[in-house]
Design a protein around this motif. Structure first.
Motif, mmCIF file in Angstrom:
data_model
loop_
_atom_site.group_PDB
_atom_site.id
_atom_site.type_symbol
_atom_site.label_atom_id
_atom_site.label_comp_id
_atom_site.label_asym_id
_atom_site.label_seq_id
_atom_site.Cartn_x
_atom_site.Cartn_y
_atom_site.Cartn_z
ATOM 1 N N ASP A 1 0.878 -1.200 -0.036
ATOM 2 C CA ASP A 1 0.075 -0.028 0.014
ATOM 3 C C ASP A 1 0.958 1.326 -0.017
ATOM 4 O O ASP A 1 0.384 2.292 -0.698
ATOM 5 C CB ASP A 1 -0.834 -0.084 1.249
ATOM 6 N N VAL A 2 2.060 1.208 0.750
ATOM 7 C CA VAL A 2 3.147 2.256 0.827
ATOM 8 C C VAL A 2 4.335 1.617 0.660
ATOM 9 O O VAL A 2 4.504 0.506 1.480
ATOM 10 C CB VAL A 2 2.830 3.268 2.141
ATOM 11 N N ARG B 1 1.497 0.995 -4.126
ATOM 12 C CA ARG B 1 0.490 2.102 -4.564
ATOM 13 C C ARG B 1 0.922 3.556 -4.366
ATOM 14 O O ARG B 1 0.463 4.301 -4.907
ATOM 15 C CB ARG B 1 -0.888 1.770 -3.874
ATOM 16 N N ARG B 2 1.735 3.538 -3.370
ATOM 17 C CA ARG B 2 2.283 4.905 -3.095
ATOM 18 C C ARG B 2 3.625 4.785 -2.634
ATOM 19 O O ARG B 2 4.067 3.640 -2.076
ATOM 20 C CB ARG B 2 1.840 5.840 -1.960
ATOM 21 N N LEU B 3 4.587 5.862 -3.005
ATOM 22 C CA LEU B 3 6.243 5.584 -2.650
ATOM 23 C C LEU B 3 6.598 6.774 -1.763
ATOM 24 O O LEU B 3 6.196 8.193 -2.080
ATOM 25 C CB LEU B 3 6.830 5.748 -3.923
ATOM 26 N N VAL B 4 7.183 6.579 -0.773
ATOM 27 C CA VAL B 4 7.987 7.568 -0.086
ATOM 28 C C VAL B 4 9.447 7.540 -0.337
ATOM 29 O O VAL B 4 10.098 6.560 -0.135
ATOM 30 C CB VAL B 4 7.823 7.274 1.480
ATOM 31 N N ALA C 1 8.570 5.331 -10.892
ATOM 32 C CA ALA C 1 7.163 5.615 -10.187
ATOM 33 C C ALA C 1 6.344 6.427 -11.376
ATOM 34 O O ALA C 1 5.130 5.979 -11.264
ATOM 35 C CB ALA C 1 7.498 6.598 -9.089
ATOM 36 N N VAL D 1 2.889 5.696 -9.874
ATOM 37 C CA VAL D 1 2.907 5.681 -8.423
ATOM 38 C C VAL D 1 3.169 7.033 -7.907
ATOM 39 O O VAL D 1 4.205 7.687 -8.210
ATOM 40 C CB VAL D 1 3.858 4.615 -7.974
ATOM 41 N N PRO D 2 2.524 7.610 -7.347
ATOM 42 C CA PRO D 2 2.560 9.076 -6.447
ATOM 43 C C PRO D 2 3.745 9.204 -5.629
ATOM 44 O O PRO D 2 3.886 8.078 -4.742
ATOM 45 C CB PRO D 2 1.204 9.276 -5.886
ATOM 46 N N VAL D 3 4.484 10.141 -5.638
ATOM 47 C CA VAL D 3 5.626 10.111 -4.736
ATOM 48 C C VAL D 3 5.532 11.395 -3.762
ATOM 49 O O VAL D 3 5.244 12.251 -4.065
ATOM 50 C CB VAL D 3 7.011 10.207 -5.686
ATOM 51 N N SER D 4 5.973 10.909 -2.317
ATOM 52 C CA SER D 4 6.433 11.989 -1.504
ATOM 53 C C SER D 4 7.643 11.707 -0.857
ATOM 54 O O SER D 4 8.058 10.716 -1.133
ATOM 55 C CB SER D 4 5.504 12.035 -0.354
ATOM 56 N N ALA E 1 1.786 8.829 4.267
ATOM 57 C CA ALA E 1 1.200 8.361 3.051
ATOM 58 C C ALA E 1 0.097 7.130 3.120
ATOM 59 O O ALA E 1 -0.585 6.915 2.287
ATOM 60 C CB ALA E 1 2.335 7.846 2.111
#
Length: 528
Positions: free
Chosen positions: A211-212, A246-249, A264, A269-272, A335
């Motif tokens: 998920d993250v 699903r999300r990337l840090v 990504a 894949v959204p990145v923070s 995230a």
């Protein structure tokens, strides 16, 4: 839904892994041409010793047909293999292209896809995985009432509070899904897990979507004939987590961050991001979550997320790099849906301050001399360099006499041997090389190889193979210098609290680096 020969074959076909099904002289792709095709398997295993009636056996690794001697008497229902083993068993064989991939997919199905009932957070990087893992679990546990499981290189926890020593950084897929099932049955809602490069290299997490995911950092490590032949291969395996999330840090200062962002973007894949600003709030790489020191002593840090100040934090784990790990944990829980505007969530973040990981940045003071011992798991260039940076930052004004007690693992990660020496030799006064885990390679050869990398003529060096004796010698020498007024710092790295050493593939009881220091310093639990 129960796992059967028929449902297993369908799943393997969907993933283009199934070659054929073989039983005695009968070959087919249709599982219903075999007996009991719709009978649920009673168990899954990769150990022939645990086979019982109704078991599905995964024949992985260097599996040999003789391992199946007497297996039909145990009631083996079927096996999964990359080779035909019908000469050794009458059980049906699912012949596949990759048994590791097949085991991951089928184990998940057997245990009812427990990952679908958890928010799964995966953490990779060359250093900081374990600490970030524990920080993230602590925050989530504080927020959700202790319902966060954890898989790490130190411990596994499936009930939010009971920790059992682990064998691998990332468990074998069958074990991972079994423990996920236990976590779900125990009421867990979240799982935080370390994801090693080997987990992707040998498909331990095949088919698992996080998920993250966090990508903390990257530097050369695990380069050896039995791990990764090159840094490119190591980095490539690490990067596979990106397209399986699903999300990337992402660490804003991570080497090759642009390539990771390309991964990504290609996968949607959204990145923070997160970063450490040691020069002050506005002096560092821009990121969504930042941490910066509140004073020159770097004893406390402020953390902000998306411009919102979250307060000051004083961690039990020392070192600037641990505040970077804390920033990563904040980015991860955010995230995962954590609302940092929620007062309860803000309070939960401070659970990181009480995290203590035995054998990681553990500091001990000797009452008989001006000596500080630090026990840590540092084992490569990046982690040794970070540890010495910490000593220089905190104690440099005292011009400490520094002793490093270290070894390096046998049979793997050969690059570490040179890197540990390169990271340390011009920054320490004394190097004691000693025993560390090995399978077949003689430890004396490893130590001699490391000694050969020393180029600093002023560095005192010796080899003391007995690890306990090596630590005791370092402390005795430090006490011998007590009258010269300098602070003595002893860095004992590589094993931490592990109470075993691996000697020719066997786990041999060992006191533990931290316990050796405690005993010699005559300290009790209050020293930790």
């Amino acid at each position: 839904m129960a796992l059967t020969l028929a449902s297993a074959a369908r799943l393997l076909e969907q993933h283009h892994l199934l070659r054929e099904i073989i039983q005695n002289d009968h070959w087919s792709l249709d599982p219903h041409r075999f007996d009991d095709a719709d009978t649920p398997f009673e168990d899954v295993t990769y150990d022939t010793r645990t086979v019982k009636p109704g078991s599905l056996l995964f024949c992985k690794g260097r599996f040999r047909s003789e391992y199946l001697d007497g297996i039909d008497d145990k009631g083996l229902a079927a096996y999964v293999s990359q080779t035909d083993l019908s000469s050794a068993t009458h059980a049906a064989g699912l012949i596949v292209d990759d048994v590791q991939k097949a085991m991951s997919l089928l184990s998940a199905e057997f245990y009812g896809r427990p990952q679908d009932h958890l928010t799964v957070i995966g953490i990779t990087g060359t250093k900081g995985k374990t600490t970030t893992n524990y920080f993230t679990q602590a925050v989530l546990n504080a927020f959700n009432g202790g319902r966060t499981a954890l898989f790490s290189s130190v411990d596994n926890c499936v009930d939010g509070h009971t920790y059992v020593e682990s064998d691998l950084t990332t468990p074998e897929s069958l074990d991972a899904f079994r423990m996920m099932r236990q976590a779900v049955d125990n009421g867990m809602t979240h799982l935080v897990m370390e994801v090693s490069s080997q987990a992707y290299k040998v498909n331990r997490v095949y088919g698992l979507t996080f998920d993250v995911a966090a990508f903390l950092n990257i530097s050369p490590d695990h380069i050896s004939p039995i791990e990764h032949p090159t840094f490119e291969d190591y980095f490539h395996c690490k990067r596979r987590i990106v397209v399986n999330a699903r999300r990337l840090v992402l660490g804003a200062d991570c080497a090759h961050a642009d390539l990771i962002r390309e991964d990504a973007a290609a996968a949607g894949v959204p990145v923070s991001t997160f970063a450490l600003h040691n020069g002050g709030r506005n002096h560092g790489t821009p990121a969504d979550v930042i941490a910066w020191p509140l004073d020159d002593a770097h004893d406390a840090y402020e953390i902000a997320a998306n411009g919102l100040d979250l307060g000051s934090f004083r961690l039990s784990l020392d070192g600037d790099f641990n505040y970077l790990n804390a920033a990563a944990a904040v980015a991860l829980v955010q995230a995962a849906g954590f609302d940092t505007h929620d007062p309860k969530a803000l309070e939960a973040l401070h659970a990181m301050e009480s995290v203590h990981i035995a054998g990681r940045m553990e500091q001990f003071r000797d009452t008989e001399s001006n000596t500080l011992a630090i026990v840590d798991y540092a084992h490569n260039f990046a982690s040794v360099n970070a540890l010495l940076d910490f000593v220089e930052e905190r104690y440099g004004d005292e011009h400490p006499r520094i002793t490093l007690v270290t070894g390096s693992a046998g049979d793997k990660a050969m690059d570490r041997r040179k890197e540990i020496v390169q990271a340390s030799q011009h920054r320490i006064d004394r190097l004691i090389l000693t025993f560390e885990d090995t399978d077949t390679e003689p430890v004396i050869d490893i130590c001699r190889q490391m000694l050969g990398y020393v180029t600093d003529p002023n560095l005192e060096t010796s080899i003391i193979l007995d690890r306990t004796e090596a630590i005791e010698t370092g402390i005795a020498e430090a006490r011998g210098h007590a009258d010269d007024g300098r602070l003595n710092v002893i860095l004992v790295i590589g094993k931490g609290e592990e109470q075993w050493v691996k000697d020719h593939g066997r786990h041999v009881p060992y006191e533990g680096d931290n316990r050796v220091v405690e005993r010699v310093f005559k300290l009790g639990d209050e020293s930790r």
